[in-house]
Design a protein around this motif. Structure first.
Motif, PDB file in Angstrom:
ATOM      1  N   CYS A 100     -11.940   6.058  -5.356  1.00 46.71           N
ATOM      2  CA  CYS A 100     -10.365   6.079  -5.828  1.00 46.71           C
ATOM      3  C   CYS A 100     -10.100   7.711  -5.755  1.00 46.71           C
ATOM      4  O   CYS A 100     -10.505   8.404  -6.313  1.00 46.71           O
ATOM      5  N   GLU A 156      -6.125   4.504  -3.313  1.00 49.12           N
ATOM      6  CA  GLU A 156      -5.487   5.871  -3.021  1.00 49.12           C
ATOM      7  C   GLU A 156      -4.307   5.828  -4.027  1.00 49.12           C
ATOM      8  O   GLU A 156      -3.557   5.116  -4.439  1.00 49.12           O
ATOM      9  N   ASN A 200      -4.991  10.986  -3.232  1.00 45.75           N
ATOM     10  CA  ASN A 200      -4.102  11.332  -2.354  1.00 45.75           C
ATOM     11  C   ASN A 200      -3.769   9.954  -1.351  1.00 45.75           C
ATOM     12  O   ASN A 200      -4.348   8.973  -1.753  1.00 45.75           O
ATOM     13  N   TYR A 201      -3.392  10.266  -0.368  1.00 49.12           N
ATOM     14  CA  TYR A 201      -2.680   9.064   0.534  1.00 49.12           C
ATOM     15  C   TYR A 201      -4.059   8.349   1.584  1.00 49.12           C
ATOM     16  O   TYR A 201      -3.852   7.490   2.192  1.00 49.12           O
ATOM     17  N   ALA A 202      -4.967   9.080   1.565  1.00 48.15           N
ATOM     18  CA  ALA A 202      -6.004   8.710   2.753  1.00 48.15           C
ATOM     19  C   ALA A 202      -7.401   8.957   2.352  1.00 48.15           C
ATOM     20  O   ALA A 202      -8.302   8.369   3.059  1.00 48.15           O
ATOM     21  N   VAL A 203      -7.730   9.576   1.392  1.00 45.23           N
ATOM     22  CA  VAL A 203      -9.104   9.902   0.762  1.00 45.23           C
ATOM     23  C   VAL A 203      -9.626  11.115   1.590  1.00 45.23           C
ATOM     24  O   VAL A 203     -10.154  11.793   1.343  1.00 45.23           O
ATOM     25  N   HIS A 226     -13.048   5.611   6.347  1.00 42.62           N
ATOM     26  CA  HIS A 226     -12.601   4.288   6.192  1.00 42.62           C
ATOM     27  C   HIS A 226     -13.411   3.108   7.280  1.00 42.62           C
ATOM     28  O   HIS A 226     -13.774   2.210   6.679  1.00 42.62           O
ATOM     29  N   ASP A 240      -7.132  -0.702  -1.090  1.00 38.87           N
ATOM     30  CA  ASP A 240      -7.272  -1.291   0.286  1.00 38.87           C
ATOM     31  C   ASP A 240      -8.085  -2.272   0.308  1.00 38.87           C
ATOM     32  O   ASP A 240      -9.122  -2.366  -0.603  1.00 38.87           O
ATOM     33  N   GLN A 270       0.722  -1.140  -0.052  1.00 42.85           N
ATOM     34  CA  GLN A 270      -0.027  -0.092  -0.015  1.00 42.85           C
ATOM     35  C   GLN A 270       0.895   1.451   0.125  1.00 42.85           C
ATOM     36  O   GLN A 270       0.386   2.306   0.593  1.00 42.85           O
TER      37      GLN A 270
END
Length: 256
Positions: free
Chosen positions: A179, A214, A182-185, A201, A32, A26
């Motif tokens: 989708c 991500e 960025n790295y975390a939404v 999440h 994820d 990841q």
């Protein structure tokens, strides 16, 4: 590398090269799995919260740490291979948040998202992959391997996972996945008193079984779609078939 098969049989002229990859599943452009984020939840209704994942799958039984396997971590249930075998393909819609709000950090609630849909003409339908461009991945690439963490913390829109109206819209929309580039939404900085650091999440992976992706680079896609005056396209993006993995690199393909 560069191994002549003549070393094994003098009559052979082949030269062979193979390699291997050791990767974090990841780290960059990725999916994820549903085993990525769980919660402390009273799954047996006995007043005792337990570590569980989507559909009540248990930590240390269905999602195993190395101490339990005697080797490596493994998701016996909910691993990313299920997304590979069933496929990740369908209608996708790009919501260009960077085009609407710019590329500075902004926490996006339901009203902001509805404004962005209206402003860009993005038509979200049940079963769609909703794709969010914020400009974050583009900024990382521009930093050419020397990321400025403080600058990145000020870059790009993030969804407000603490906005209950936004979470309800995600449920009601019937989308298949979110989708983002960025790295975390979502906003990774919870307000004081919050009981969840990653409520989006929690809502998507833990409650709905809705996958998140991500760090997808969306600049070229946004440019191509803008030239055609559209937001929708066919997305093909299966993860690697990695049994038991909690996520997977992906090479998304947009057919427009």
């Amino acid at each position: 590398m560069n191994f002549p098969l003549a070393n094994l049989d003098p009559a052979l002229r082949d030269v062979i090269s193979d390699d291997r990859v050791i990767l974090y599943t990841q780290y960059s452009t990725q999916w994820d799995s549903l085993a990525h984020v769980g919660a402390m939840f009273d799954v047996d209704d006995n007043g005792v919260p337990e570590k569980v994942y989507y559909n009540g799958h248990r930590a240390d039984r269905d999602v195993l740490a190395p101490a339990k396997t005697g080797g490596s971590s493994r998701a016996e249930r909910l691993g990313v291979e299920t997304m590979a075998t069933h496929g990740m393909q369908g209608r996708a819609v790009l919501v260009d948040l960077a085009k609407v709000f710019g590329t500075n950090r902004r926490v996006i609630d339901r009203d902001d998202l509805m404004h962005a849909l209206d402003a860009t003409g993005a038509d979200i339908r049940p079963g769609d992959f909703m794709m969010l461009r914020t400009g974050f991945a583009e900024r990382i690439v521009e930093m050419n391997g020397a990321p400025d963490v403080e600058a990145l913390d000020r870059t790009g829109a993030v969804l407000d996972g603490h906005d209950l109206a936004l979470l309800q819209w995600i449920t009601d929309s019937g989308i298949a996945a979110i989708c983002a580039d960025n790295y975390a939404v979502e906003n990774p900085d919870p307000p004081l008193g919050a009981t969840l650091k990653l409520p989006l999440h929690h809502h998507c992976l833990f409650k709905l079984g809705l996958p998140l992706a991500e760090l997808w680079y969306l600049a070229d896609l946004a440019k191509a779609l803008d030239a055609l005056g559209r937001c929708d396209f066919l997305l093909t993006a299966p993860p690697l078939r990695l049994p038991g993995a909690l996520g997977s690199p992906v090479t998304p393909i947009a057919t427009i």
